[in-house]
Design an enzyme around this catalytic site. Structure first.
Site, PDB file in Angstrom:
ATOM      1  N   CYS A   1       0.840  -1.199   0.000  1.00 27.24           N
ATOM      2  CA  CYS A   1       0.000   0.000   0.000  1.00 27.24           C
ATOM      3  C   CYS A   1       0.875   1.249   0.000  1.00 27.24           C
ATOM      4  CB  CYS A   1      -0.875  -0.005   1.221  1.00 27.24           C
ATOM      5  SG  CYS A   1      -1.711  -1.574   1.454  1.00 27.24           S
TER       6      CYS A   1
ATOM      7  N   ASN B   1       0.577   0.612   6.366  1.00 29.16           N
ATOM      8  CA  ASN B   1       1.187  -0.321   5.398  1.00 29.16           C
ATOM      9  C   ASN B   1       1.803  -1.455   6.194  1.00 29.16           C
ATOM     10  OD1 ASN B   1       0.660   1.379   3.316  1.00 29.16           O
ATOM     11  ND2 ASN B   1       2.803   1.824   2.828  1.00 29.16           N
ATOM     12  N   GLY B   2       1.697  -2.680   5.690  1.00 31.08           N
ATOM     13  CA  GLY B   2       2.341  -3.805   6.364  1.00 31.08           C
ATOM     14  C   GLY B   2       1.328  -4.820   6.821  1.00 31.08           C
TER      15      GLY B   2
ATOM     16  N   GLU C   1      12.688 -22.436 -14.722  1.00 23.87           N
ATOM     17  CA  GLU C   1      12.385 -21.023 -14.470  1.00 23.87           C
ATOM     18  C   GLU C   1      13.551 -20.128 -14.904  1.00 23.87           C
ATOM     19  OE1 GLU C   1       9.879 -19.399 -13.984  1.00 23.87           O
ATOM     20  OE2 GLU C   1      10.489 -17.502 -13.093  1.00 23.87           O
TER      21      GLU C   1
ATOM     22  N   LYS D   1       1.431  -8.621 -18.961  1.00 20.58           N
ATOM     23  CA  LYS D   1       1.556  -9.049 -17.559  1.00 20.58           C
ATOM     24  C   LYS D   1       0.469 -10.040 -17.187  1.00 20.58           C
ATOM     25  CE  LYS D   1       3.277  -9.027 -13.441  1.00 20.58           C
ATOM     26  NZ  LYS D   1       4.463  -9.896 -13.303  1.00 20.58           N
TER      27      LYS D   1
ATOM     28  N   LYS E   1      13.223 -17.099 -17.602  1.00 21.26           N
ATOM     29  CA  LYS E   1      13.569 -15.724 -17.256  1.00 21.26           C
ATOM     30  C   LYS E   1      14.534 -15.152 -18.291  1.00 21.26           C
ATOM     31  CE  LYS E   1      11.346 -14.737 -15.044  1.00 21.26           C
ATOM     32  NZ  LYS E   1      10.107 -15.028 -14.338  1.00 21.26           N
TER      33      LYS E   1
ATOM     34  N   TRP F   1      -3.536  -1.950  -1.357  1.00 18.67           N
ATOM     35  CA  TRP F   1      -3.374  -3.197  -2.122  1.00 18.67           C
ATOM     36  C   TRP F   1      -3.804  -4.261  -1.131  1.00 18.67           C
ATOM     37  CZ3 TRP F   1      -1.895  -5.457  -6.699  1.00 18.67           C
ATOM     38  CH2 TRP F   1      -1.394  -6.770  -6.643  1.00 18.67           C
TER      39      TRP F   1
ATOM     40  N   HIS G   1      20.332 -37.919 -24.227  1.00 16.70           N
ATOM     41  CA  HIS G   1      19.312 -38.520 -25.097  1.00 16.70           C
ATOM     42  C   HIS G   1      19.017 -37.658 -26.324  1.00 16.70           C
ATOM     43  CE1 HIS G   1      18.659 -41.824 -22.376  1.00 16.70           C
ATOM     44  NE2 HIS G   1      18.648 -40.952 -21.369  1.00 16.70           N
TER      45      HIS G   1
ATOM     46  N   GLU H   1      12.794 -14.717 -21.896  1.00 21.02           N
ATOM     47  CA  GLU H   1      11.736 -13.717 -22.067  1.00 21.02           C
ATOM     48  C   GLU H   1      12.243 -12.286 -21.999  1.00 21.02           C
ATOM     49  OE1 GLU H   1       8.521 -13.558 -19.164  1.00 21.02           O
ATOM     50  OE2 GLU H   1       9.858 -14.269 -17.609  1.00 21.02           O
TER      51      GLU H   1
ATOM     52  N   ARG I   1       1.476   1.826  -8.987  1.00 18.14           N
ATOM     53  CA  ARG I   1       1.654   0.468  -8.489  1.00 18.14           C
ATOM     54  C   ARG I   1       0.373  -0.344  -8.604  1.00 18.14           C
ATOM     55  NH1 ARG I   1       4.843   2.010  -3.062  1.00 18.14           N
ATOM     56  NH2 ARG I   1       4.600  -0.163  -2.600  1.00 18.14           N
TER      57      ARG I   1
END
Ligand code: F6R
Length: 613
Positions: A2, A101-102, A486, A608, A490, A75, A509, A493, A27
């Site tokens: 937030c 916030n938190g 992954e 996104k 990364k 958020w 193989h 992309e 954000r």
């Protein structure tokens, strides 16, 4: 996360607060609100949606009079986005308003005590306990009240507070969540802000509030106190950023900012769910021994990185809970006529909670009678709403297209589910369970260590050296194979370098025919039991003149003798290593892409949130 802004000065506060909130809007928030104090009365206005809705509700701030106020963009973490859950929260007597916030980790206990003493709660948020706590402790002395309040609060917080008895003053407290005071002595006005971006238009002079410290901010003066209420002196620093730089926290891209946010994100995802006695609370999601015993398997479903997190989860759950796990790509699952039902648990993994294929998979699994639990970052997203249960990762808003903190927090959440199931089933010894809990609680410190300047320098040098390559292989065995998938995603992309991940034993193989002089292979070596096998796979690459960059745990550092370069991760349990390996590979991909001057935050052809099947 937030955003907070507060203003005290000679001008009307509301328009300045709205302006500050808009600076935080990049954000992506779900609700916002402001509170303004005038002549001993606090007025609060809140609205679900973007700040533009609040603009409308307050006639661009003109409907609220008062020269001191606090504002917040939310958020959601506890409770859906709504007017009631938006901040500021007011006390029952209307004398206090707070923005937070938190995460307050002991909010449940505090809420029970405060409600028993007569406080009436009007939101589902953890934050609301703060304002009732302050109201209950208040004895006419705000400083003494805040000292006491901080002793009661557990978790992370940055809080801005208005007290109707303190004209022109904003109080601020913080722990493990940023909060700064913006100083504009020339204009006789001061600010509080969670991000410098919120107040940068008015001042470049800031003081960072320290953990446990208290500030009393008025137009003429800012007084600072330590956690015991003793006055302290703090020096301002000058922020040289422009607004755009400030939005990224001074980092050149959101992706690297988000990589650096991982210690906080992992702490928020893990810490509040591990109780003092070591037991795991999955936000009330019930997993009874009877239910676990009734399962003949778990399906984990996601797309892209979320699918990769699922594979890491599969290794972990199978190893510790001894439950067979099938991990599937959502886009395949929905057209596979899946065999599922009440005896299979479906874990749906999604950062955005809006991915069309994943949502379709969730609906199909539900329709076929499977219980669905979503591991999601965005509160009240479609997947979160439709699943039977939801375990939020508290990664905070992710702006860069390539996921980083979203991914590592998904792994952490899956580990919590796996450990809980293992415990219920009695499939794990107490010693092993406690050791893994300890490891999970310390993983954010290890990630922090990986983000220290010296480590970053090393990664940058490595990335520079290999940024001109045209292809790369990623190999690993077991959980290292999942981490390889992954790492390859990364790199490809964001840098547009062709990258492929292989289970190391598969190289022989077919793929090994592609290895020639200079071909780069990133080899993950964190699974100690598989070391001898990995060593021979690595040797088969180097014997064909391929270049090997090993990413190894300290226990497997001896692989350096068989590699061209080795990145050593911090000391950790083999089962936790995929989180640390992910951070190393994120940094490698980021710096390679940066050397290649790619559009890192918005790679070509990607979005996104993928809301088409
Ligand atoms: C890769 C990436 C994507 C997402 C995928 C699923 O860096 O971000 O592969 O992981 O599109 O998205 P969510 O998790 O929002 O369902």
């Amino acid at each position: 996360m937030c955003g907070i802004i507060g203003y005290t000065g000679g001008a009307q506060a509301a328009p300045k607060l709205l302006n500050g909130l808009k600076r935080l809007d990049y954000r992506g928030y779900d609700s916002s609100g402001i509170a303004v104090l005038e002549r001993g009365k606090i007025t609060v206005v809140k609205a679900e949606g973007k700040v533009a809705v609040l603009d409308k509700k307050t006639d661009f701030g003109n409907a609220l009079r008062g020269t001191v106020g606090i504002g917040h963009t939310r958020w959601a973490t506890h409770g859906a986005p709504s007017d009631a859950n938006a901040h500021p929260h007011a006390s029952n007597d209307g004398r206090f308003a707070i923005v937070h916030n938190g995460i307050i980790e002991n909010f449940f206990e505090l809420k029970q005590t405060l409600a028993a003493s007569g406080c009436v709660f009007s939101s589902e948020t953890d934050s609301e306990v703060i304002v009732h706590l302050i109201e209950t402790l208040y004895n006419g002395d705000m400083l003494a009240t805040l000292v006491k309040a901080e002793r009661e609060l557990k978790g992370s917080y940055a809080v801005g507070i208005l007290c109707a008895d303190a004209p022109n003053t904003i109080y601020a407290i913080r722990k493990d969540n940023p909060l700064m005071i913006g100083i504009n002595g020339k204009n006789g006005e001061n600010f509080i802000a969670s991000d410098v971006a919120a107040a940068l238009e008015y001042t470049h002079e800031f003081v960072l509030l320290g953990d446990g410290e208290i500030a009393a901010v008025s137009p003429a003066e800012v007084a600072f106190y330590d956690a015991d209420g003793k006055p302290i002196t703090k020096e301002p620093y000058t922020v040289k950023w422009n607004i755009e730089q400030a939005e990224k926290g001074g980092y050149p891209h959101f992706m690297i900012k988000e990589i650096h946010e991982q210690p906080r994100a992992l702490t928020d995802t893990v810490r509040q769910r591990i109780k003092r006695d070591g037991s795991i609370d999955l936000d009330g999601i019930e997993l009874t021994p009877e239910y676990i015993a009734s399962l003949d398997g778990i399906d984990i479903i996601g797309c892209g990185s979320a699918y990769h997190a699922g594979i890491v989860g599969k290794y972990f759950i199978e190893k510790h809970a001894r439950i067979r796990v099938n991990c599937e790509l959502a886009s395949e699952y929905i057209y596979s006529d899946p065999i599922t039902g009440a005896n299979r648990l479906t874990l749906i993994i999604s950062q955005s909670g809006e991915t069309a294929d994943t949502l379709a998979a969730l609906r199909l699994a539900k329709k076929r009678g499977s219980r669905t639990i979503a591991v999601v970052n965005v509160v009240e997203s479609a997947i979160a709403r439709e699943a039977d249960g939801v375990l939020y990762t508290h990664a905070g808003p992710e702006i860069a297209v390539a996921t980083t903190k979203g991914y590592t927090t998904q792994i952490a959440a899956l580990y919590l589910i796996g450990l809980k199931a293992a415990r219920i089933k009695g499939a794990i010894t107490n010693e092993r369970y406690s050791a893994l809990i300890k490891e999970l609680l310390s993983v954010s410190d290890k990630v922090s260590a990986m983000l220290a300047p010296a480590e970053i320098e090393q990664m940058l040098a490595l990335a520079k050296k290999y940024s001109k390559n045209h292809c790369a292989f990623f190999i690993g065995r077991g959980a290292d194979y999942a981490a390889s998938l992954e790492g390859a995603l990364k790199l490809k992309e964001i840098s547009y370098i062709h990258a492929e991940a292989y289970a190391a034993g598969e190289l022989k193989h077919g793929t090994i025919s592609l290895i020639e002089e200079g071909t780069v292979t990133l080899a993950l070596v964190t699974q100690s039991a598989l070391y001898p096998k990995m060593e021979s796979n690595i040797k088969s690459v180097s014997s064909r003149k391929g270049t090997v960059i090993a990413v190894a745990s300290p226990e497997n550092a001896k692989i350096s003798s068989a590699s061209d370069k080795v990145i050593i991760l911090p000391e950790c349990d083999d089962d936790i290593a995929p989180i640390l390996a992910a951070v190393a590979l994120q940094l490698f991909a980021y710096y390679v892409a940066d050397c290649r001057k790619c559009d890192i935050d918005k790679p070509r052809n990607l979005a996104k949130s993928v809301t088409v099947e």
